[in-house]
Design a protein around this motif. Structure first.
Motif, PDB file in Angstrom:
ATOM      1  N   ASP A  37       0.889  -1.298  -0.051  1.00 55.91           N
ATOM      2  CA  ASP A  37      -0.029  -0.080   0.074  1.00 55.91           C
ATOM      3  C   ASP A  37       0.831   1.071  -0.035  1.00 55.91           C
ATOM      4  OD1 ASP A  37       0.745   0.165   2.684  1.00 55.91           O
ATOM      5  OD2 ASP A  37      -0.886  -0.325   3.513  1.00 55.91           O
ATOM      6  N   ALA A  38       0.308   2.432   0.193  1.00 60.16           N
ATOM      7  CA  ALA A  38       1.093   3.729   0.175  1.00 60.16           C
ATOM      8  C   ALA A  38       2.090   3.817   1.103  1.00 60.16           C
ATOM      9  CB  ALA A  38      -0.155   4.692   0.382  1.00 60.16           C
ATOM     10  N   LEU A  75       5.244   8.596  -3.798  1.00 60.40           N
ATOM     11  CA  LEU A  75       4.008   8.564  -3.955  1.00 60.40           C
ATOM     12  C   LEU A  75       3.516   9.673  -5.287  1.00 60.40           C
ATOM     13  CD1 LEU A  75       2.060   8.599  -0.543  1.00 60.40           C
ATOM     14  CD2 LEU A  75       2.169   6.810  -2.404  1.00 60.40           C
ATOM     15  N   PHE A 117      -3.001   1.903  -2.751  1.00 59.73           N
ATOM     16  CA  PHE A 117      -2.150   2.100  -3.803  1.00 59.73           C
ATOM     17  C   PHE A 117      -1.881   1.122  -4.664  1.00 59.73           C
ATOM     18  CE2 PHE A 117       2.487   1.379  -4.760  1.00 59.73           C
ATOM     19  CZ  PHE A 117       2.718   2.409  -5.598  1.00 59.73           C
TER      20      PHE A 117
END
Length: 247
Positions: A37-38, A75, A117
């Motif tokens: 994930d992020a 990101l 993400f």
């Protein structure tokens, strides 16, 4: 008994650090690329890989933020790659896919699973030219233009939280798009779950940026929804990543 290791996978821009969880036995085993994930590759992502290995999958989790950049810059660059459907993130994931497919213990069939993400990127990897055999997308952002995007795509299993305000209506729209494209799929929305309900991060692993975001968006591990989603994912992968590919 499963085993694990951290390795360097050759990539187009240099070595990609990756956590690899090996299932018990010599194989052949289907492989799954695990996209974090992020927050990056942390203990939760390694636990996701271990879970898959315990169920017979060679699980490879690349560190897509592992080149010394800040999370904010990682990101930003990943969002740029996502919007262009090309770039370092896609190239690194595909290099890991190829590495996994070539391992002696591997069956040659490779799926991908992503969270937040990573769930968005997993959906972007469903079209046939990306070379995956099945996708598990968990509360990932949908492609901007769904019309025709999934033509010829591999099978998709997706999970969303009903309390996730950032993806309101996403489950319905994704199911409609997959149904229209004739893609085998299993899409579910869990009414009581929020964003990130499959991710069980320790409090010390959550950067301040995400602590602040969590106050605005329900982001909590939901063991009941997570258990059901994992069962669906395993059932789907067992069907579409079978050793002989007959599914």
């Amino acid at each position: 008994m499963t085993t694990s290791e951290t390795i360097a996978v050759p990539g187009p821009s240099g070595a990609i650090q990756a956590y690899v969880a090996h299932p018990e036995g010599p194989g052949p085993h289907p492989a799954v690329v695990v996209i974090h994930d992020a927050m990056g590759l942390r203990s939760d992502t390694r636990n996701q890989a271990d879970w898959l290995a315990a169920h017979g999958y060679l699980a490879v989790a690349p560190d897509l933020f592992g080149d010394g950049r800040t999370i904010t810059r990682c990101l930003r660059d990943a969002i740029r790659d996502y919007s262009r459907w090309e770039g370092t993130v896609f190239a690194d994931i595909e290099a890991v896919r190829d590495w996994a497919r070539e391992q002696k213990e591997a069956s040659g069939r490779v799926g991908v699973i992503g969270y937040c993400f990573g769930g968005g990127f997993a959906l972007m990897l469903a079209p046939p030219e990306r070379g995956f055999d099945a996708v598990s997308a968990n509360y990932g952002r949908l492609p901007r233009d769904l019309d025709g995007f999934f033509a010829g795509a591999c099978p998709v299993v997706a999970s969303f939280g009903g309390r996730d305000r950032s993806l309101r209506g996403a489950a319905v729209r994704l199911e409609q798009a997959l149904e229209g494209a004739g893609v085998p799929h299993d899409v579910a929305e869990y009414p009581t779950a929020g964003h990130g309900f499959l991710n069980d991060h320790g409090p010390g692993e959550v950067p301040a940026l995400f602590v602040a975001l969590g106050s605005m968006l329900p982001t909590a591990y939901d063991p009941v929804a997570a258990e059901d989603a994992r069962a669906r994912i395993l059932n789907f992968f067992d069907q579409y990543l079978s050793r002989d590919g007959s599914a």
